[in-house]
Design a protein around this motif. Structure first.
Motif, PDB file in Angstrom:
ATOM      1  N   GLN A 223     -43.209 -16.034 -10.075  1.00 53.02           N
ATOM      2  CA  GLN A 223     -43.356 -16.337  -8.712  1.00 53.02           C
ATOM      3  C   GLN A 223     -43.414 -14.977  -7.957  1.00 53.02           C
ATOM      4  O   GLN A 223     -44.692 -15.019  -7.261  1.00 53.02           O
ATOM      5  CB  GLN A 223     -42.396 -17.331  -8.199  1.00 53.02           C
ATOM      6  N   SER A 224     -42.747 -14.109  -8.297  1.00 55.35           N
ATOM      7  CA  SER A 224     -42.716 -12.898  -7.389  1.00 55.35           C
ATOM      8  C   SER A 224     -44.029 -12.050  -7.889  1.00 55.35           C
ATOM      9  O   SER A 224     -44.609 -11.347  -6.808  1.00 55.35           O
ATOM     10  CB  SER A 224     -41.463 -11.939  -7.499  1.00 55.35           C
ATOM     11  N   ILE A 225     -44.329 -12.050  -9.117  1.00 53.30           N
ATOM     12  CA  ILE A 225     -45.539 -11.204  -9.564  1.00 53.30           C
ATOM     13  C   ILE A 225     -46.756 -11.899  -8.918  1.00 53.30           C
ATOM     14  O   ILE A 225     -47.455 -11.495  -8.345  1.00 53.30           O
ATOM     15  CB  ILE A 225     -45.688 -11.384 -10.958  1.00 53.30           C
ATOM     16  N   ASN A 226     -46.836 -13.232  -8.925  1.00 51.91           N
ATOM     17  CA  ASN A 226     -47.936 -14.166  -8.478  1.00 51.91           C
ATOM     18  C   ASN A 226     -48.147 -13.974  -6.908  1.00 51.91           C
ATOM     19  O   ASN A 226     -49.190 -13.660  -6.171  1.00 51.91           O
ATOM     20  CB  ASN A 226     -47.699 -15.459  -8.738  1.00 51.91           C
ATOM     21  N   LYS A 227     -46.621 -13.831  -6.143  1.00 50.70           N
ATOM     22  CA  LYS A 227     -46.778 -13.426  -4.751  1.00 50.70           C
ATOM     23  C   LYS A 227     -47.558 -12.185  -4.420  1.00 50.70           C
ATOM     24  O   LYS A 227     -48.382 -12.255  -3.354  1.00 50.70           O
ATOM     25  CB  LYS A 227     -45.509 -13.461  -4.134  1.00 50.70           C
ATOM     26  N   LYS A 228     -47.091 -11.329  -5.162  1.00 50.93           N
ATOM     27  CA  LYS A 228     -47.799  -9.966  -5.089  1.00 50.93           C
ATOM     28  C   LYS A 228     -49.153 -10.065  -5.056  1.00 50.93           C
ATOM     29  O   LYS A 228     -49.922  -9.309  -4.478  1.00 50.93           O
ATOM     30  CB  LYS A 228     -47.113  -8.935  -6.007  1.00 50.93           C
ATOM     31  N   TRP A 229     -49.572 -10.533  -6.219  1.00 44.44           N
ATOM     32  CA  TRP A 229     -50.929 -10.674  -6.696  1.00 44.44           C
ATOM     33  C   TRP A 229     -51.897 -11.444  -5.326  1.00 44.44           C
ATOM     34  O   TRP A 229     -52.950 -11.016  -4.749  1.00 44.44           O
ATOM     35  CB  TRP A 229     -51.332 -11.273  -7.949  1.00 44.44           C
TER      36      TRP A 229
END
Length: 107
Positions: free
Chosen positions: A34-40
């Protein structure tokens, strides 16, 4: 990892056991995803929160995942040497795929 941290990880792992810690690992992996996806998503939609916030969140989630992985490895008796051996063969295979893809692109 430092010896004191390894002892703490073992203490926690044995206290909670495999079922609880394997489920915790799944939860932590989802939070990392989720945190990686939010950054992307933020970088690609104009809803960017900020580099520092994103990197802090990702770093924290990676730490959580690593702690849980160490616990699950310990509880299942999986050694670093076993993981390194599998990782090495996977890296070699992926490098071969990349080389082959480059050859096809060039020709």
């Amino acid at each position: 990892m430092k010896k004191d941290i390894e002892k703490d990880i073992a203490f926690i792992a044995h206290y909670y056991g495999y079922e609880a810690q394997s489920r915790q690992l799944i939860e932590e992996m989802a939070e990392l995803t989720q945190s990686i996806n939010k950054k992307w998503r933020g970088e690609n939609t104009g809803l960017y929160r900020g580099y520092y916030d994103d990197m802090k969140a990702i770093t924290e989630e990676i730490a959580d995942v690593q702690i849980c992985i160490e616990q699950v490895k310990l509880l299942l008796g999986i050694t670093d040497k076993q993981i390194e051996s599998v990782a090495e063969s996977k890296i070699i295979r992926e490098k071969s795929r990349i080389r082959e893809a480059r050859r096809k692109t060039i020709s």
